[in-house]
Design a protein around this motif. Structure first.
Motif, PDB file in Angstrom:
ATOM      1  N   ARG A  83       0.825  -1.202   0.000  1.00  0.00           N
ATOM      2  CA  ARG A  83       0.000   0.000   0.000  1.00  0.00           C
ATOM      3  C   ARG A  83       0.862   1.257   0.000  1.00  0.00           C
ATOM      4  O   ARG A  83       0.540   2.259  -0.651  1.00  0.00           O
ATOM      5  CB  ARG A  83      -0.935  -0.003   1.210  1.00  0.00           C
ATOM      6  CG  ARG A  83      -2.035   1.065   1.139  1.00  0.00           C
ATOM      7  CD  ARG A  83      -2.986   0.946   2.302  1.00  0.00           C
ATOM      8  NE  ARG A  83      -3.643  -0.361   2.315  1.00  0.00           N
ATOM      9  CZ  ARG A  83      -4.297  -0.845   3.353  1.00  0.00           C
ATOM     10  NH1 ARG A  83      -4.388  -0.151   4.468  1.00  0.00           N
ATOM     11  NH2 ARG A  83      -4.871  -2.025   3.287  1.00  0.00           N
ATOM     12  N   TRP A  89      -1.528   9.878  -4.184  1.00  0.00           N
ATOM     13  CA  TRP A  89      -2.917  10.284  -4.402  1.00  0.00           C
ATOM     14  C   TRP A  89      -3.870   9.095  -4.405  1.00  0.00           C
ATOM     15  O   TRP A  89      -5.084   9.266  -4.278  1.00  0.00           O
ATOM     16  CB  TRP A  89      -3.064  11.078  -5.701  1.00  0.00           C
ATOM     17  CG  TRP A  89      -2.576  10.374  -6.933  1.00  0.00           C
ATOM     18  CD1 TRP A  89      -1.327  10.461  -7.483  1.00  0.00           C
ATOM     19  CD2 TRP A  89      -3.309   9.476  -7.768  1.00  0.00           C
ATOM     20  NE1 TRP A  89      -1.243   9.675  -8.606  1.00  0.00           N
ATOM     21  CE2 TRP A  89      -2.441   9.057  -8.820  1.00  0.00           C
ATOM     22  CE3 TRP A  89      -4.617   8.984  -7.756  1.00  0.00           C
ATOM     23  CZ2 TRP A  89      -2.835   8.188  -9.820  1.00  0.00           C
ATOM     24  CZ3 TRP A  89      -5.017   8.102  -8.747  1.00  0.00           C
ATOM     25  CH2 TRP A  89      -4.136   7.711  -9.771  1.00  0.00           C
ATOM     26  N   GLN A  91      -3.406   6.273  -2.327  1.00  0.00           N
ATOM     27  CA  GLN A  91      -3.348   5.507  -1.078  1.00  0.00           C
ATOM     28  C   GLN A  91      -4.644   5.606  -0.281  1.00  0.00           C
ATOM     29  O   GLN A  91      -5.047   4.642   0.378  1.00  0.00           O
ATOM     30  CB  GLN A  91      -2.146   5.961  -0.249  1.00  0.00           C
ATOM     31  CG  GLN A  91      -0.824   5.543  -0.878  1.00  0.00           C
ATOM     32  CD  GLN A  91       0.378   5.875  -0.016  1.00  0.00           C
ATOM     33  OE1 GLN A  91       0.260   6.098   1.184  1.00  0.00           O
ATOM     34  NE2 GLN A  91       1.552   5.921  -0.625  1.00  0.00           N
ATOM     35  N   GLN A  92      -5.311   6.739  -0.337  1.00  0.00           N
ATOM     36  CA  GLN A  92      -6.598   6.867   0.362  1.00  0.00           C
ATOM     37  C   GLN A  92      -7.628   5.916  -0.234  1.00  0.00           C
ATOM     38  O   GLN A  92      -8.457   5.345   0.485  1.00  0.00           O
ATOM     39  CB  GLN A  92      -7.112   8.307   0.282  1.00  0.00           C
ATOM     40  CG  GLN A  92      -8.426   8.525   1.033  1.00  0.00           C
ATOM     41  CD  GLN A  92      -8.929   9.945   0.922  1.00  0.00           C
ATOM     42  OE1 GLN A  92      -8.300  10.812   0.310  1.00  0.00           O
ATOM     43  NE2 GLN A  92     -10.091  10.208   1.508  1.00  0.00           N
ATOM     44  N   VAL A  93      -7.575   5.720  -1.543  1.00  0.00           N
ATOM     45  CA  VAL A  93      -8.506   4.807  -2.204  1.00  0.00           C
ATOM     46  C   VAL A  93      -8.237   3.367  -1.779  1.00  0.00           C
ATOM     47  O   VAL A  93      -9.163   2.591  -1.525  1.00  0.00           O
ATOM     48  CB  VAL A  93      -8.398   4.942  -3.736  1.00  0.00           C
ATOM     49  CG1 VAL A  93      -9.378   3.989  -4.422  1.00  0.00           C
ATOM     50  CG2 VAL A  93      -8.678   6.370  -4.154  1.00  0.00           C
ATOM     51  N   GLU A  95      -7.043   2.443   0.986  1.00  0.00           N
ATOM     52  CA  GLU A  95      -7.569   2.329   2.345  1.00  0.00           C
ATOM     53  C   GLU A  95      -9.080   2.130   2.320  1.00  0.00           C
ATOM     54  O   GLU A  95      -9.624   1.314   3.077  1.00  0.00           O
ATOM     55  CB  GLU A  95      -7.213   3.595   3.137  1.00  0.00           C
ATOM     56  CG  GLU A  95      -7.775   3.645   4.550  1.00  0.00           C
ATOM     57  CD  GLU A  95      -7.153   2.613   5.484  1.00  0.00           C
ATOM     58  OE1 GLU A  95      -7.771   2.321   6.530  1.00  0.00           O
ATOM     59  OE2 GLU A  95      -6.056   2.105   5.174  1.00  0.00           O
ATOM     60  N   LEU A  96      -9.763   2.846   1.450  1.00  0.00           N
ATOM     61  CA  LEU A  96     -11.207   2.662   1.305  1.00  0.00           C
ATOM     62  C   LEU A  96     -11.527   1.244   0.853  1.00  0.00           C
ATOM     63  O   LEU A  96     -12.465   0.610   1.358  1.00  0.00           O
ATOM     64  CB  LEU A  96     -11.765   3.668   0.291  1.00  0.00           C
ATOM     65  CG  LEU A  96     -11.927   5.113   0.752  1.00  0.00           C
ATOM     66  CD1 LEU A  96     -12.268   6.009  -0.436  1.00  0.00           C
ATOM     67  CD2 LEU A  96     -13.010   5.222   1.819  1.00  0.00           C
ATOM     68  N   TYR A 222     -15.657   8.102  -5.945  1.00  0.00           N
ATOM     69  CA  TYR A 222     -14.292   8.319  -6.410  1.00  0.00           C
ATOM     70  C   TYR A 222     -14.259   8.356  -7.926  1.00  0.00           C
ATOM     71  O   TYR A 222     -14.782   7.467  -8.595  1.00  0.00           O
ATOM     72  CB  TYR A 222     -13.383   7.198  -5.898  1.00  0.00           C
ATOM     73  CG  TYR A 222     -11.972   7.250  -6.453  1.00  0.00           C
ATOM     74  CD1 TYR A 222     -11.067   8.214  -6.003  1.00  0.00           C
ATOM     75  CD2 TYR A 222     -11.556   6.350  -7.427  1.00  0.00           C
ATOM     76  CE1 TYR A 222      -9.779   8.274  -6.511  1.00  0.00           C
ATOM     77  CE2 TYR A 222     -10.264   6.400  -7.934  1.00  0.00           C
ATOM     78  CZ  TYR A 222      -9.384   7.360  -7.465  1.00  0.00           C
ATOM     79  OH  TYR A 222      -8.111   7.418  -7.972  1.00  0.00           O
TER      80      TYR A 222
END
Length: 282
Positions: A83, A89, A91-93, A95-96, A222
């Protein structure tokens, strides 16, 4: 170049993985070459992973866990390492994806990364840039481990029919990718519907988007551009995209009919070709 005696385990998940691998190996009284022999790789590769110069693979991590009796530590760290290698940009996705109980995606021209085969992912990632392609492919495929959880998310993909015909990576790669999609036919948690050409104008003409539903949190929409991602929990945007997704599902083929179309395209477009003597040809 990173030196093993100055490796900072707090610098990154990759550094931490290397630090722990070295610590457990030395505690077991093994050289890099000896550990490599046990886990089916070279001692040089062990050294590169220990010095954070090479990404570990999942098979390496699991075999090292067994050899060093680490109770699965390295395999768990592997997920964090992969990860951390994603673009900032994105990495948040990721995590989701790991937290969501339901993921809904609409894709117009390409299979979503969570369902891509290795060869297909490699072909996609290699367009215009083949640097570190093996590592980048491994990082993408590592996201698919969310389906190995005790309670994996429910995944819905509406795929534009064009994606079945867009020959990414060649005929053999496409056949393998379509076979992968068909392998989910009896998996109630991974569902693939095709939006056929005959649907005409539809609610997704503005482009692909994803919906992530996470318990206790707002639904996230997203969308993605070139080198950037745009997650939002704006209620109006979420409401609009959820409505669009409902209409896309209504316009798409059923799960059964979608599988039949995928199978037909796979055989007619990517089936094995033979010459006049019945021999396979490239």
């Amino acid at each position: 170049m990173t030196q093993i005696n100055t490796l900072d385990p707090g610098a990154s998940p990759l550094d931490y993985f290397g630090f722990e691998l070295r610590r457990y190996r030395e505690a077991a009284g093994l050289t890099q070459k000896q550990l490599g022999g046990i886990v089916y790789c070279t001692g040089s590769l062990v050294g590169q992973i220990e010095t954070a110069r090479k990404l570990p693979t999942l098979p390496f991590s699991e075999r090292a866990d067994m050899a060093l009796e680490t109770d699965g530590l390295l395999a768990r760290l592997y997920v964090l390492v992969m990860r951390s290698q994603l673009p900032a940009w994105f990495q948040q996705v990721a995590e989701l994806e790991s937290r969501a109980t339901e993921i809904c995606t609409f894709q117009t021209h390409m299979v979503h990364g969570l369902l891509q085969t290795r060869e297909y992912a490699r072909a996609v990632l290699g367009v215009l840039d083949d640097t570190d392609l093996d590592d980048r492919t491994e990082v993408r495929l590592a996201r698919q481990r969310i389906f190995d959880k005790d309670e994996p998310p429910v995944f819905w993909m509406i795929l534009g029919e064009a994606a079945l015909h867009q020959e990414i990576g060649g005929r053999e790669t496409m056949r393998g990718q379509l076979e992968r999609l068909l392998s989910f036919e009896r998996n109630p948690r991974i569902n693939v519907q095709v939006l056929p050409f005959t649907a005409g104008a539809h609610a997704g003409l503005q482009g692909p988007f994803n919906l992530y539903r996470v318990p206790g949190d707002p639904t996230i929409v997203y969308t993605e551009g070139y080198g950037s991602g745009h997650p939002t929990a704006n209620p109006d945007t979420v409401k609009d995209c959820a409505l669009r997704y409902d209409h896309l599902q209504a316009a798409a083929l059923s799960l059964k009919d979608s599988a039949e179309l995928i199978r037909r395209v796979m055989e007619e477009r990517y089936g094995e070709r033979r010459d006049s003597g019945g021999e396979p040809v490239a």
